[in-house]
Write a protein that holds these residues in place. Structure first.
Motif, mmCIF file in Angstrom:
data_model
loop_
_atom_site.group_PDB
_atom_site.id
_atom_site.type_symbol
_atom_site.label_atom_id
_atom_site.label_comp_id
_atom_site.label_asym_id
_atom_site.label_seq_id
_atom_site.Cartn_x
_atom_site.Cartn_y
_atom_site.Cartn_z
ATOM 1 N N GLN A 115 8.295 -3.522 -0.888
ATOM 2 C CA GLN A 115 6.699 -2.937 -0.032
ATOM 3 C C GLN A 115 7.084 -1.645 0.567
ATOM 4 O O GLN A 115 6.253 -0.961 0.499
ATOM 5 C CB GLN A 115 6.395 -4.223 0.622
ATOM 6 N N VAL A 133 -5.497 6.182 4.376
ATOM 7 C CA VAL A 133 -5.406 5.338 3.287
ATOM 8 C C VAL A 133 -4.143 4.509 3.460
ATOM 9 O O VAL A 133 -4.242 3.580 2.956
ATOM 10 C CB VAL A 133 -5.568 5.990 1.874
ATOM 11 N N VAL A 134 -3.023 5.321 3.748
ATOM 12 C CA VAL A 134 -1.824 4.607 3.538
ATOM 13 C C VAL A 134 -1.645 3.530 4.838
ATOM 14 O O VAL A 134 -1.433 2.268 4.765
ATOM 15 C CB VAL A 134 -0.739 5.479 3.664
ATOM 16 N N GLN A 172 -4.335 2.152 6.177
ATOM 17 C CA GLN A 172 -5.201 0.898 5.885
ATOM 18 C C GLN A 172 -4.449 0.184 4.887
ATOM 19 O O GLN A 172 -4.493 -1.211 4.929
ATOM 20 C CB GLN A 172 -6.603 1.521 5.218
ATOM 21 N N TYR A 173 -3.779 0.584 4.005
ATOM 22 C CA TYR A 173 -3.007 -0.168 2.844
ATOM 23 C C TYR A 173 -1.876 -1.184 3.707
ATOM 24 O O TYR A 173 -2.000 -2.229 3.416
ATOM 25 C CB TYR A 173 -2.446 0.457 1.873
ATOM 26 N N THR A 185 -4.125 -3.864 5.420
ATOM 27 C CA THR A 185 -4.960 -4.927 4.768
ATOM 28 C C THR A 185 -3.996 -5.619 3.829
ATOM 29 O O THR A 185 -4.139 -6.846 3.318
ATOM 30 C CB THR A 185 -6.127 -4.277 3.760
ATOM 31 N N GLU A 186 -3.136 -4.903 2.946
ATOM 32 C CA GLU A 186 -2.173 -5.493 2.106
ATOM 33 C C GLU A 186 -1.250 -6.515 2.404
ATOM 34 O O GLU A 186 -0.934 -7.570 2.268
ATOM 35 C CB GLU A 186 -1.546 -4.159 1.294
ATOM 36 N N GLN A 212 -3.264 2.139 -6.129
ATOM 37 C CA GLN A 212 -3.109 2.621 -4.751
ATOM 38 C C GLN A 212 -2.509 3.912 -4.680
ATOM 39 O O GLN A 212 -3.182 4.666 -3.734
ATOM 40 C CB GLN A 212 -2.323 1.577 -3.846
ATOM 41 N N LYS A 224 -5.733 6.115 -5.271
ATOM 42 C CA LYS A 224 -6.440 6.215 -4.033
ATOM 43 C C LYS A 224 -5.984 7.280 -3.030
ATOM 44 O O LYS A 224 -6.958 7.947 -2.289
ATOM 45 C CB LYS A 224 -6.512 4.766 -3.480
#
Length: 157
Positions: free
Chosen positions: A35, A59-60, A62-63, A66-67, A113, A116
Motif C-alpha cells: 500500500q 488526489v493522492v 484523498q486516496y 478513502t482507500e 488510480q 487519476k
C-alpha cells in the motif's frame, strides 16, 4: 566500472526502502508495504511532468483517506514520507517489483488510480503517459487493459 554498475543496481533494488523513519510512518498508519509503495508510485508519477501540481497531491491524499480509512492527520506523515521517497527514487523497479505480486484486479485498480493522478491537473503529459506505460509493463498488465483503464478514467472533453 563494474563496481559503479553494481552500486547503481543495488541502489535501484533498495530505492523504496529509505530511512527507518520512513518505514515507521507507514507502519504506524497501519499500511502494508504494498500500500505504501503504491502511494510512492503515485507521487513519482506526479513528478513525471517535472512539475508537481497541487491537484495531483490532493488526489493522492484523498486516496490515502478513502482507500485506507486514514484521517487527514494520520495521512499527512505517510504522504510526506512517500513524497520524500518518490523524490529520491532513481527507478520504478524497486517499487513495482513488490507490487507485481498483487492479484491482477488489484494491479488494475492501482493503474486506474495512477491514471487519476496523471489526469488530476487536467493535462496528460507525454512523460506521464510513458511512465504509466512502463509501470503497466512492469506490473504485467495487458495492453488492452492499460487502454481500457486510461479510457475509463480520462475526463470527458
Amino acid at each position: 566500472m563494474f563496481n559503479l554498475f553494481k552500486n547503481l543496481l543495488e541502489k535501484s533494488n533498495s530505492d523504496w526502502q529509505g530511512s527507518g523513519n520512513t518505514h515507521q510512518q507507514w507502519r504506524d498508519a497501519g499500511l502494508t508495504e504494498q500500500q505504501y509503495l503504491a502511494v510512492v508510485l503515485m507521487l513519482q508519477l506526479s513528478h513525471a511532468d517535472f512539475s508537481s501540481e497541487q491537484q495531483e497531491h490532493d488526489v493522492v491524499m484523498q486516496y490515502l483517506q478513502t482507500e485506507f480509512g486514514l484521517t487527514a492527520t494520520t495521512a499527512e506523515p505517510v504522504f510526506a514520507a512517500a513524497l520524500a521517497q518518490a523524490g529520491d527514487a532513481t527507478c520504478l523497479h524497486g517499487f513495482t517489483s513488490k507490487l507485481k505480486d498483487l492479484p491482477y484486479a488489484e494491479r488494475l485498480a492501482l493503474l486506474d488510480q495512477l491514471w487519476k493522478v496523471a489526469f488530476a491537473d487536467g493535462e496528460l503529459e507525454p512523460n506521464e503517459e510513458a511512465m504509466l506505460r512502463k509501470i503497466a509493463d512492469l506490473l504485467f498488465i495487458r495492453h488492452g487493459d492499460y487502454i481500457q483503464s486510461k479510457l475509463a478514467v480520462q475526463p470527458a472533453n
